[in-house]
Design a protein around this motif. Structure first.
Motif, PDB file in Angstrom:
ATOM      1  N   LEU A  77      13.555 -11.250 -26.837  1.00 37.10           N
ATOM      2  CA  LEU A  77      12.362 -10.681 -27.460  1.00 37.10           C
ATOM      3  C   LEU A  77      12.149  -9.243 -27.012  1.00 37.10           C
ATOM      4  CD1 LEU A  77       9.762 -10.896 -29.144  1.00 37.10           C
ATOM      5  CD2 LEU A  77       8.629 -11.820 -27.099  1.00 37.10           C
ATOM      6  N   TYR A  78      12.353  -8.975 -25.725  1.00 36.98           N
ATOM      7  CA  TYR A  78      12.166  -7.618 -25.213  1.00 36.98           C
ATOM      8  C   TYR A  78      13.157  -6.639 -25.865  1.00 36.98           C
ATOM      9  CZ  TYR A  78       8.851  -8.888 -21.490  1.00 36.98           C
ATOM     10  OH  TYR A  78       7.741  -9.294 -20.783  1.00 36.98           O
ATOM     11  N   VAL A  79      14.395  -7.088 -26.040  1.00 36.78           N
ATOM     12  CA  VAL A  79      15.382  -6.231 -26.717  1.00 36.78           C
ATOM     13  C   VAL A  79      14.928  -5.942 -28.145  1.00 36.78           C
ATOM     14  CG1 VAL A  79      17.746  -6.076 -27.576  1.00 36.78           C
ATOM     15  CG2 VAL A  79      17.327  -7.011 -25.296  1.00 36.78           C
ATOM     16  N   ALA A  80      14.476  -6.983 -28.845  1.00 34.38           N
ATOM     17  CA  ALA A  80      14.014  -6.803 -30.218  1.00 34.38           C
ATOM     18  C   ALA A  80      12.823  -5.850 -30.281  1.00 34.38           C
ATOM     19  CB  ALA A  80      13.644  -8.153 -30.827  1.00 34.38           C
ATOM     20  N   GLN A  81      11.907  -5.965 -29.334  1.00 33.51           N
ATOM     21  CA  GLN A  81      10.756  -5.068 -29.309  1.00 33.51           C
ATOM     22  C   GLN A  81      11.168  -3.620 -29.029  1.00 33.51           C
ATOM     23  OE1 GLN A  81       8.226  -7.939 -26.676  1.00 33.51           O
ATOM     24  NE2 GLN A  81       6.772  -6.531 -27.647  1.00 33.51           N
ATOM     25  N   LEU A  82      12.126  -3.441 -28.127  1.00 37.32           N
ATOM     26  CA  LEU A  82      12.593  -2.089 -27.808  1.00 37.32           C
ATOM     27  C   LEU A  82      13.194  -1.423 -29.046  1.00 37.32           C
ATOM     28  CD1 LEU A  82      13.121   0.083 -25.638  1.00 37.32           C
ATOM     29  CD2 LEU A  82      15.330  -1.025 -25.205  1.00 37.32           C
ATOM     30  N   LEU A  83      14.024  -2.172 -29.775  1.00 39.49           N
ATOM     31  CA  LEU A  83      14.663  -1.610 -30.961  1.00 39.49           C
ATOM     32  C   LEU A  83      13.657  -1.379 -32.088  1.00 39.49           C
ATOM     33  CD1 LEU A  83      17.964  -3.721 -31.059  1.00 39.49           C
ATOM     34  CD2 LEU A  83      17.613  -1.449 -30.091  1.00 39.49           C
ATOM     35  N   ALA A  84      12.723  -2.314 -32.234  1.00 42.14           N
ATOM     36  CA  ALA A  84      11.746  -2.185 -33.316  1.00 42.14           C
ATOM     37  C   ALA A  84      10.737  -1.077 -33.043  1.00 42.14           C
ATOM     38  CB  ALA A  84      11.019  -3.514 -33.523  1.00 42.14           C
ATOM     39  N   GLY A  85      10.458  -0.827 -31.778  1.00 39.70           N
ATOM     40  CA  GLY A  85       9.381   0.094 -31.446  1.00 39.70           C
ATOM     41  C   GLY A  85       9.810   1.537 -31.265  1.00 39.70           C
ATOM     42  N   ASP A  86      11.126   1.808 -31.227  1.00 39.74           N
ATOM     43  CA  ASP A  86      11.600   3.173 -31.001  1.00 39.74           C
ATOM     44  C   ASP A  86      12.794   3.429 -31.912  1.00 39.74           C
ATOM     45  OD1 ASP A  86      12.772   5.561 -30.017  1.00 39.74           O
ATOM     46  OD2 ASP A  86      11.882   5.224 -28.054  1.00 39.74           O
ATOM     47  N   VAL A  90       7.803 -12.629 -36.978  1.00 37.19           N
ATOM     48  CA  VAL A  90       7.026 -12.264 -35.795  1.00 37.19           C
ATOM     49  C   VAL A  90       6.612 -10.796 -35.927  1.00 37.19           C
ATOM     50  CG1 VAL A  90       7.053 -12.000 -33.294  1.00 37.19           C
ATOM     51  CG2 VAL A  90       8.269 -13.913 -34.367  1.00 37.19           C
ATOM     52  N   ASP A  91       5.345 -10.524 -35.780  1.00 35.87           N
ATOM     53  CA  ASP A  91       4.842  -9.151 -35.828  1.00 35.87           C
ATOM     54  C   ASP A  91       5.052  -8.529 -34.452  1.00 35.87           C
ATOM     55  OD1 ASP A  91       3.608  -6.777 -36.255  1.00 35.87           O
ATOM     56  OD2 ASP A  91       1.603  -7.597 -36.630  1.00 35.87           O
ATOM     57  N   LEU A  92       6.236  -7.915 -34.270  1.00 31.55           N
ATOM     58  CA  LEU A  92       6.579  -7.382 -32.961  1.00 31.55           C
ATOM     59  C   LEU A  92       5.620  -6.287 -32.526  1.00 31.55           C
ATOM     60  CD1 LEU A  92      10.473  -7.193 -33.328  1.00 31.55           C
ATOM     61  CD2 LEU A  92       9.137  -8.956 -32.168  1.00 31.55           C
ATOM     62  N   ALA A  93       5.114  -5.519 -33.489  1.00 30.86           N
ATOM     63  CA  ALA A  93       4.207  -4.418 -33.154  1.00 30.86           C
ATOM     64  C   ALA A  93       2.892  -4.918 -32.574  1.00 30.86           C
ATOM     65  CB  ALA A  93       3.956  -3.554 -34.386  1.00 30.86           C
ATOM     66  N   SER A  94       2.512  -6.159 -32.919  1.00 27.21           N
ATOM     67  CA  SER A  94       1.237  -6.687 -32.431  1.00 27.21           C
ATOM     68  C   SER A  94       1.331  -7.249 -31.018  1.00 27.21           C
ATOM     69  CB  SER A  94       0.735  -7.788 -33.376  1.00 27.21           C
ATOM     70  OG  SER A  94       1.591  -8.931 -33.305  1.00 27.21           O
ATOM     71  N   LEU A  95       2.550  -7.411 -30.504  1.00 27.04           N
ATOM     72  CA  LEU A  95       2.734  -7.984 -29.168  1.00 27.04           C
ATOM     73  C   LEU A  95       2.575  -6.903 -28.105  1.00 27.04           C
ATOM     74  CD1 LEU A  95       5.870 -10.226 -29.844  1.00 27.04           C
ATOM     75  CD2 LEU A  95       3.466 -10.926 -29.810  1.00 27.04           C
ATOM     76  N   PRO A  96       2.151  -7.286 -26.919  1.00 24.26           N
ATOM     77  CA  PRO A  96       2.075  -6.308 -25.829  1.00 24.26           C
ATOM     78  C   PRO A  96       3.463  -5.732 -25.552  1.00 24.26           C
ATOM     79  CG  PRO A  96       0.945  -8.339 -25.237  1.00 24.26           C
ATOM     80  CD  PRO A  96       1.691  -8.622 -26.493  1.00 24.26           C
ATOM     81  N   PRO A  97       3.577  -4.435 -25.331  1.00 27.34           N
ATOM     82  CA  PRO A  97       4.898  -3.855 -25.064  1.00 27.34           C
ATOM     83  C   PRO A  97       5.468  -4.373 -23.761  1.00 27.34           C
ATOM     84  CG  PRO A  97       3.164  -2.250 -24.639  1.00 27.34           C
ATOM     85  CD  PRO A  97       2.502  -3.433 -25.282  1.00 27.34           C
ATOM     86  N   PRO A  98       6.770  -4.548 -23.689  1.00 33.43           N
ATOM     87  CA  PRO A  98       7.390  -5.002 -22.436  1.00 33.43           C
ATOM     88  C   PRO A  98       7.114  -4.004 -21.312  1.00 33.43           C
ATOM     89  CG  PRO A  98       8.924  -5.191 -24.273  1.00 33.43           C
ATOM     90  CD  PRO A  98       7.762  -4.405 -24.778  1.00 33.43           C
ATOM     91  N   PRO A  99       7.045  -4.490 -20.084  1.00 36.13           N
ATOM     92  CA  PRO A  99       6.750  -3.610 -18.939  1.00 36.13           C
ATOM     93  C   PRO A  99       8.005  -2.866 -18.476  1.00 36.13           C
ATOM     94  CG  PRO A  99       6.995  -5.856 -18.172  1.00 36.13           C
ATOM     95  CD  PRO A  99       7.124  -5.920 -19.674  1.00 36.13           C
TER      96      PRO A  99
END
Length: 293
Positions: free
Chosen positions: A184-193, A146-155
């Motif tokens: 998914l939101y946890v994964a995005q938080l860790l991947a994005g920062d 899953v390309d986490l960077a391509s997904l909208p960031p969690p609010p």
């Protein structure tokens, strides 16, 4: 026995307690048993050279007479090593040295115990970091491909950071509709920062009400190495009556242990973020904690 040695025996027993320095039951006339001060300390058998303290020979430590924890506890060998070093440091020809040697032993022991405690704490921190990395890798595996960077960031709604004894705490909260979305939101938080990903702990909890009319909802939590912290966050959400919401509290450890106080801070930043997000009235839910800086 010289007058100086007799006076030293009396002084040691008066300072550290009767029986601290007594003649050995077996051995030469100049053999004594010294009970080192401190809980769990060993007793050592000493031999004073003829003419002590005028002799140029250092009193000889024959060995461990008794180790409080038994021969396998390692304390006997440690005490023998430290006291021999202390005796060599304290001895001066022509002067009694036993009191100074005992004091130096106590100083060396305290120094060694402090170093051991610091090393153990560093090892705990390394274990925490490894656990965090393993957790991050597990999240990565769950969303492999899953390309986490391509997904909208969690609010996310973010709390005010709290700093206490060099540790920093901050909470992210968001509304979620399913357990998969929460993960998914946890994964995005860790991947994005990267800074959050490299933090000591990322503690999370979430509650999902489920389908309309469902008898039970879904809830879960993750300590991420901060024992019992995830469960406390989940309990906070239960007390606040929160559903369809999640929280991630990040802690950057500052090198000073906070004890139970850390749980109050973790819940405090979580509550601050829930209030900021409008999920609970500022005057409602559990008591409002003080913000620290």
């Amino acid at each position: 026995m010289s007058d100086e040695l007799r006076d030293e025996v009396e002084a040691i027993n008066s300072i550290y307690g009767d029986g601290s320095l007594v003649p050995a039951v077996a051995g030469e006339a100049a053999d004594y048993v010294l009970q080192l001060p401190g809980e769990g300390a060993s007793s050592l058998q000493l031999r004073f050279p003829a003419g002590y303290p005028e002799s140029s020979d250092v009193p000889f430590v024959i060995g461990v007479q008794r180790s409080a924890g038994g021969v396998r506890d390692g304390n006997g060998a440690r005490d023998l090593r430290l006291f021999r070093a202390a005796l060599a440091e304290a001895y001066q020809p022509g002067a009694v040295c036993l009191f100074d040697a005992v004091e130096e032993y106590s100083r060396l022991l305290a120094e060694e115990e402090e170093e051991a405690a610091a090393a153990a704490e560093e090892e705990d921190d390394a274990d925490d970091r490894e656990g965090m990395a393993n957790s991050s890798r597990a999240d990565d595996d769950a969303f492999d491909g899953v390309d986490l960077a391509s997904l909208p960031p969690p609010p996310w709604t973010v709390s005010e950071p709290v700093v206490d004894a060099k540790s920093t705490f901050v909470a992210h909260v968001a509304a979620v509709a399913s357990p998969a979305q929460a993960r998914l939101y946890v994964a995005q938080l860790l991947a994005g920062d990267r800074r959050i990903r490299d933090a000591t702990h990322n503690i999370s909890a979430w509650r999902i009400r489920g389908a309309e009319g469902a008898a039970t909802g879904y809830q879960d939590c993750d300590d991420d190495g901060e024992d019992a912290a995830g469960g406390r966050l989940l309990r906070l959400m239960q007390l606040m009556g929160l559903w369809d919401a999640m929280v991630v509290v990040t802690r950057w450890y500052g090198g000073v242990k906070l004890g139970p106080r850390r749980f109050a801070i973790i819940n405090g930043v979580a509550r601050d973020a829930f209030v900021k997000a409008g999920m609970v009235p500022e005057s409602g839910g559990v008591g409002k904690g003080k913000k620290k800086s």
